[in-house]
Design a protein around this motif. Structure first.
Motif, PDB file in Angstrom:
ATOM      1  N   PRO A 366      -5.036 -56.842  52.017  1.00  0.00           N
ATOM      2  CA  PRO A 366      -3.662 -56.407  52.306  1.00  0.00           C
ATOM      3  C   PRO A 366      -3.655 -55.079  53.054  1.00  0.00           C
ATOM      4  CG  PRO A 366      -4.234 -55.942  50.021  1.00  0.00           C
ATOM      5  CD  PRO A 366      -5.396 -56.719  50.596  1.00  0.00           C
ATOM      6  N   PRO A 367      -2.533 -54.742  53.670  1.00  0.00           N
ATOM      7  CA  PRO A 367      -2.426 -53.410  54.281  1.00  0.00           C
ATOM      8  C   PRO A 367      -2.676 -52.339  53.227  1.00  0.00           C
ATOM      9  CG  PRO A 367      -0.485 -54.745  54.773  1.00  0.00           C
ATOM     10  CD  PRO A 367      -1.314 -55.533  53.803  1.00  0.00           C
ATOM     11  N   LEU A 368      -3.232 -51.211  53.651  1.00  0.00           N
ATOM     12  CA  LEU A 368      -3.494 -50.119  52.708  1.00  0.00           C
ATOM     13  C   LEU A 368      -2.180 -49.531  52.191  1.00  0.00           C
ATOM     14  CD1 LEU A 368      -6.343 -48.315  54.731  1.00  0.00           C
ATOM     15  CD2 LEU A 368      -6.519 -50.240  53.141  1.00  0.00           C
ATOM     16  N   THR A 369      -1.104 -49.866  52.868  1.00  0.00           N
ATOM     17  CA  THR A 369       0.231 -49.366  52.497  1.00  0.00           C
ATOM     18  C   THR A 369       0.937 -50.310  51.532  1.00  0.00           C
ATOM     19  OG1 THR A 369       0.959 -50.457  54.517  1.00  0.00           O
ATOM     20  CG2 THR A 369       0.664 -48.071  54.626  1.00  0.00           C
ATOM     21  N   VAL A 370       0.266 -51.357  51.068  1.00  0.00           N
ATOM     22  CA  VAL A 370       0.892 -52.318  50.144  1.00  0.00           C
ATOM     23  C   VAL A 370       1.468 -51.560  48.942  1.00  0.00           C
ATOM     24  CG1 VAL A 370      -1.273 -52.746  48.859  1.00  0.00           C
ATOM     25  CG2 VAL A 370       0.478 -54.540  48.979  1.00  0.00           C
ATOM     26  N   THR A 371       2.611 -52.027  48.435  1.00  0.00           N
ATOM     27  CA  THR A 371       3.228 -51.335  47.297  1.00  0.00           C
ATOM     28  C   THR A 371       2.818 -52.010  45.983  1.00  0.00           C
ATOM     29  OG1 THR A 371       5.172 -52.760  47.280  1.00  0.00           O
ATOM     30  CG2 THR A 371       5.271 -50.796  48.695  1.00  0.00           C
ATOM     31  N   ASP A 372       3.062 -51.311  44.864  1.00  0.00           N
ATOM     32  CA  ASP A 372       2.777 -51.887  43.542  1.00  0.00           C
ATOM     33  C   ASP A 372       3.573 -53.174  43.350  1.00  0.00           C
ATOM     34  OD1 ASP A 372       1.447 -49.501  43.374  1.00  0.00           O
ATOM     35  OD2 ASP A 372       2.255 -48.948  41.406  1.00  0.00           O
ATOM     36  N   GLU A 373       4.819 -53.170  43.810  1.00  0.00           N
ATOM     37  CA  GLU A 373       5.676 -54.353  43.646  1.00  0.00           C
ATOM     38  C   GLU A 373       5.097 -55.529  44.421  1.00  0.00           C
ATOM     39  OE1 GLU A 373       6.924 -51.257  44.603  1.00  0.00           O
ATOM     40  OE2 GLU A 373       7.359 -50.899  42.475  1.00  0.00           O
ATOM     41  N   GLU A 374       4.602 -55.241  45.619  1.00  0.00           N
ATOM     42  CA  GLU A 374       4.027 -56.329  46.429  1.00  0.00           C
ATOM     43  C   GLU A 374       2.740 -56.864  45.803  1.00  0.00           C
ATOM     44  OE1 GLU A 374       5.962 -54.772  50.643  1.00  0.00           O
ATOM     45  OE2 GLU A 374       3.964 -54.113  50.039  1.00  0.00           O
ATOM     46  N   ILE A 375       1.978 -55.970  45.180  1.00  0.00           N
ATOM     47  CA  ILE A 375       0.772 -56.432  44.469  1.00  0.00           C
ATOM     48  C   ILE A 375       1.193 -57.360  43.319  1.00  0.00           C
ATOM     49  CG2 ILE A 375      -1.089 -55.657  42.925  1.00  0.00           C
ATOM     50  CD1 ILE A 375      -1.440 -53.245  44.846  1.00  0.00           C
ATOM     51  N   GLY A 376       2.234 -56.944  42.591  1.00  0.00           N
ATOM     52  CA  GLY A 376       2.748 -57.786  41.504  1.00  0.00           C
ATOM     53  C   GLY A 376       3.209 -59.140  42.032  1.00  0.00           C
ATOM     54  N   GLU A 377       3.901 -59.120  43.136  1.00  0.00           N
ATOM     55  CA  GLU A 377       4.404 -60.366  43.737  1.00  0.00           C
ATOM     56  C   GLU A 377       3.235 -61.252  44.190  1.00  0.00           C
ATOM     57  OE1 GLU A 377       7.552 -61.394  43.809  1.00  0.00           O
ATOM     58  OE2 GLU A 377       6.880 -63.234  44.818  1.00  0.00           O
ATOM     59  N   ALA A 378       2.223 -60.631  44.780  1.00  0.00           N
ATOM     60  CA  ALA A 378       1.056 -61.405  45.234  1.00  0.00           C
ATOM     61  C   ALA A 378       0.358 -62.054  44.045  1.00  0.00           C
ATOM     62  CB  ALA A 378       0.082 -60.506  45.990  1.00  0.00           C
ATOM     63  N   LEU A 379       0.202 -61.288  42.954  1.00  0.00           N
ATOM     64  CA  LEU A 379      -0.465 -61.837  41.767  1.00  0.00           C
ATOM     65  C   LEU A 379       0.316 -63.022  41.208  1.00  0.00           C
ATOM     66  CD1 LEU A 379      -1.596 -58.492  40.096  1.00  0.00           C
ATOM     67  CD2 LEU A 379      -3.097 -60.286  40.995  1.00  0.00           C
ATOM     68  N   LYS A 380       1.655 -62.894  41.245  1.00  0.00           N
ATOM     69  CA  LYS A 380       2.499 -64.001  40.780  1.00  0.00           C
ATOM     70  C   LYS A 380       2.233 -65.249  41.620  1.00  0.00           C
ATOM     71  CE  LYS A 380       7.189 -64.085  40.785  1.00  0.00           C
ATOM     72  NZ  LYS A 380       8.430 -63.334  40.867  1.00  0.00           N
ATOM     73  N   ARG A 381       2.129 -65.048  42.919  1.00  0.00           N
ATOM     74  CA  ARG A 381       1.919 -66.193  43.821  1.00  0.00           C
ATOM     75  C   ARG A 381       0.509 -66.774  43.676  1.00  0.00           C
ATOM     76  NH1 ARG A 381       5.754 -65.185  49.032  1.00  0.00           N
ATOM     77  NH2 ARG A 381       7.397 -64.125  47.868  1.00  0.00           N
ATOM     78  N   ILE A 382      -0.479 -65.890  43.484  1.00  0.00           N
ATOM     79  CA  ILE A 382      -1.854 -66.383  43.306  1.00  0.00           C
ATOM     80  C   ILE A 382      -1.938 -67.191  42.004  1.00  0.00           C
ATOM     81  CG2 ILE A 382      -4.254 -65.672  42.898  1.00  0.00           C
ATOM     82  CD1 ILE A 382      -3.558 -63.195  44.747  1.00  0.00           C
ATOM     83  N   ARG A 383      -1.283 -66.665  40.975  1.00  0.00           N
ATOM     84  CA  ARG A 383      -1.250 -67.378  39.689  1.00  0.00           C
ATOM     85  C   ARG A 383      -0.568 -68.740  39.870  1.00  0.00           C
ATOM     86  NH1 ARG A 383       1.423 -68.417  35.365  1.00  0.00           N
ATOM     87  NH2 ARG A 383       0.240 -68.501  33.430  1.00  0.00           N
ATOM     88  N   GLY A 384       0.531 -68.734  40.619  1.00  0.00           N
ATOM     89  CA  GLY A 384       1.268 -69.985  40.881  1.00  0.00           C
ATOM     90  C   GLY A 384       0.386 -71.001  41.604  1.00  0.00           C
ATOM     91  N   GLY A 385      -0.346 -70.529  42.606  1.00  0.00           N
ATOM     92  CA  GLY A 385      -1.240 -71.418  43.364  1.00  0.00           C
ATOM     93  C   GLY A 385      -2.344 -71.964  42.467  1.00  0.00           C
ATOM     94  N   ALA A 386      -2.931 -71.068  41.648  1.00  0.00           N
ATOM     95  CA  ALA A 386      -4.040 -71.472  40.770  1.00  0.00           C
ATOM     96  C   ALA A 386      -3.545 -72.453  39.710  1.00  0.00           C
ATOM     97  CB  ALA A 386      -4.655 -70.241  40.110  1.00  0.00           C
ATOM     98  N   LYS A 387      -2.346 -72.222  39.221  1.00  0.00           N
ATOM     99  CA  LYS A 387      -1.789 -73.132  38.199  1.00  0.00           C
ATOM    100  C   LYS A 387      -1.548 -74.523  38.802  1.00  0.00           C
ATOM    101  CE  LYS A 387       1.710 -73.517  34.581  1.00  0.00           C
ATOM    102  NZ  LYS A 387       1.548 -74.943  34.659  1.00  0.00           N
ATOM    103  N   GLY A 388      -1.011 -74.545  39.994  1.00  0.00           N
ATOM    104  CA  GLY A 388      -0.767 -75.830  40.674  1.00  0.00           C
ATOM    105  C   GLY A 388      -2.063 -76.624  40.833  1.00  0.00           C
ATOM    106  N   LEU A 389      -3.119 -75.912  41.228  1.00  0.00           N
ATOM    107  CA  LEU A 389      -4.412 -76.582  41.430  1.00  0.00           C
ATOM    108  C   LEU A 389      -4.998 -77.065  40.097  1.00  0.00           C
ATOM    109  CD1 LEU A 389      -5.905 -74.132  44.094  1.00  0.00           C
ATOM    110  CD2 LEU A 389      -5.343 -76.537  44.482  1.00  0.00           C
TER     111      LEU A 389
END
Ligand code: PLP
Length: 399
Positions: A366-389
């Motif tokens: 990610p960009p070095l400027t990524v925010t904490d909220e965006e990290i949280g959002e990314a983790l939510k999406r990664i979890r969602g993808g992993a759960k689907g699989l």
């Protein structure tokens, strides 16, 4: 004729982006994607960073290009800032990473040439390396898939196994000029080289009069939470290639050298038309303004920990998808338990962009400027993808 006027060299995703805002990309259909691919570690400050936009547009209104026939004050300034911040005394600016590597390779060969040892031209490299797509850099990378069909491999590169320092020592001959290594392999699958190994390489180079070349094209410019990845190890090279993040999206690179290593690079022996032009230099200086600002890199380290801890939890929860987490700073890899292309697709379905790498890894850059909220959002999406699989595997097993 096929459907497109372009070379068919890229396996492109069926997505076209119209604009970018920080860590977000927006498609031509108005769909928003969280960008953890970062243009493959290029968009160091995200998209449309106001300081970079201002630097580029101000320069564009003043002067685009003059060539290296003349003084370029912004080039001099960026060179001075890079040398002040690193081991280096000298800088040569290029347009890309591969050209920065070409310059490093030429500098190493010239060094021995002017020292009266022209027979020393060979360079030791490591399996899994990626140094670019020019004829010399595919030879340096040594990967058959990039060499096949392009004629005789450029002479002078000897490859040993990743992190096998004993093998590197055995590969040294009277013809060896240098050792070339990425402190953190990117394309090879986000593989950091242990500190002890880099220390041993430094010792080997000193003992045998070789130059140590670091390729920080991908892992440099704050990516690991230090300006350069090798700073974590205390080992400094004689030469270093950089690119990607230094331009934040404007194409540029550089080769950094100690005075001693650059001995052979005298007037007329190397050159470039575009390298170091005023537009690139304005952006490069603007990137450094941000990355070198007080507290910026410490914040990258803090955010990286947040992301890594979150990813470790995903790996724990979905071991059939993610086997483990590796990497340093905001250069992290998911070692996949199933084909990484499948995982990448599942993340893209969640509107999260990542990059596949070697060794069945998915890279998060990610960009070095990524925010904490965006990290949280990314983790939510990664979890969602992993759960689907994981659910799909269970459904298949139940059939
Ligand atoms: C470590 C490393 N070196 C060199 C290169 C080549 O850079 P470029 O594609 O700008 O020529 C890359 C590109 O991915 C890279 O990751």
């Amino acid at each position: 004729m096929s459907g497109s006027a372009l070379y068919e060299t890229f396996a492109r995703a069926p997505l076209a982006f119209d604009r970018g805002e920080g860590t977000w990309l927006v498609t031509d259909k108005g769909e928003r994607y969280l960008d953890f691919a970062g243009g493959i570690a290029v968009n160091s400050l995200g998209h449309s960073h106001p300081h970079l936009v201002a630097a580029l547009t101000e320069q564009a209104a003043k002067l685009w290009h003059v060539s290296n026939l003349y003084e370029i004050p912004e080039q001099r300034r960026l060179g001075e800032r890079l040398t002040e911040a690193t081991f280096a005394d000298k800088v040569f600016f290029t347009n890309s990473g591969a050209e920065a590597l070409e310059c490093a390779i030429k500098t190493a060969r010239r060094y021995h040439f002017v020292k009266g040892q022209p027979e020393r031209f060979r360079i030791i490299t490591f399996e899994g390396a990626f140094h670019g797509r020019t004829l010399a850099t595919i030879a340096a990378g040594g990967q058959y898939k990039y060499l096949e069909g392009f004629g005789p491999k450029v002479e002078g590169f000897d490859q040993v196994a990743f992190d096998d320092i004993d093998a590197a020592e055995k590969a040294i001959t009277p013809e060896t000029a240098a050792i070339l290594i990425e402190p953190v392999q990117g394309e090879g699958g986000i593989r950091p080289v242990p500190t002890q190994s880099l220390k041993r390489l430094r010792q080997l180079c000193d003992k045998h009069g070789l130059l140590l070349i670091f390729d920080e094209v991908q892992c440099g410019i704050g990516r690991t939470g230090k300006l350069f990845a090798h700073e974590w190890t205390g080992v400094t090279p004689d030469l270093m290639a950089i690119a990607k993040g230094i331009g934040g999206g404007f194409p540029m690179g550089a080769c950094l050298a100690t005075d001693e290593a650059a001995t052979g690079m005298t007037a007329g022996v190397h050159g470039t038309t575009f390298g170091g032009n005023p537009l690139a230099m304005a952006v490069g200086n603007a990137v450094l303004d941000v990355v070198l600002a007080d507290g910026f890199l410490e914040d990258v380290q803090r955010k990286a920990l947040l992301l890594k801890q979150g990813l470790a939890a995903v790996a724990d929860e979905f071991p059939d998808v993610v086997e483990g987490i590796r990497g340093i700073g905001l250069m992290l890899g998911l070692k996949c338990a199933m084909p990484n292309t499948k995982v990448n697709m599942a993340l893209r379905d969640q509107h999260l962009l990542a990059v596949p790498a070697g060794d069945n890894v998915i890279r998060l850059l990610p960009p070095l400027t990524v925010t904490d909220e965006e990290i949280g959002e990314a983790l939510k999406r990664i979890r969602g993808g992993a759960k689907g699989l994981t659910d799909a595997i269970a459904a298949e097993a139940a059939k």
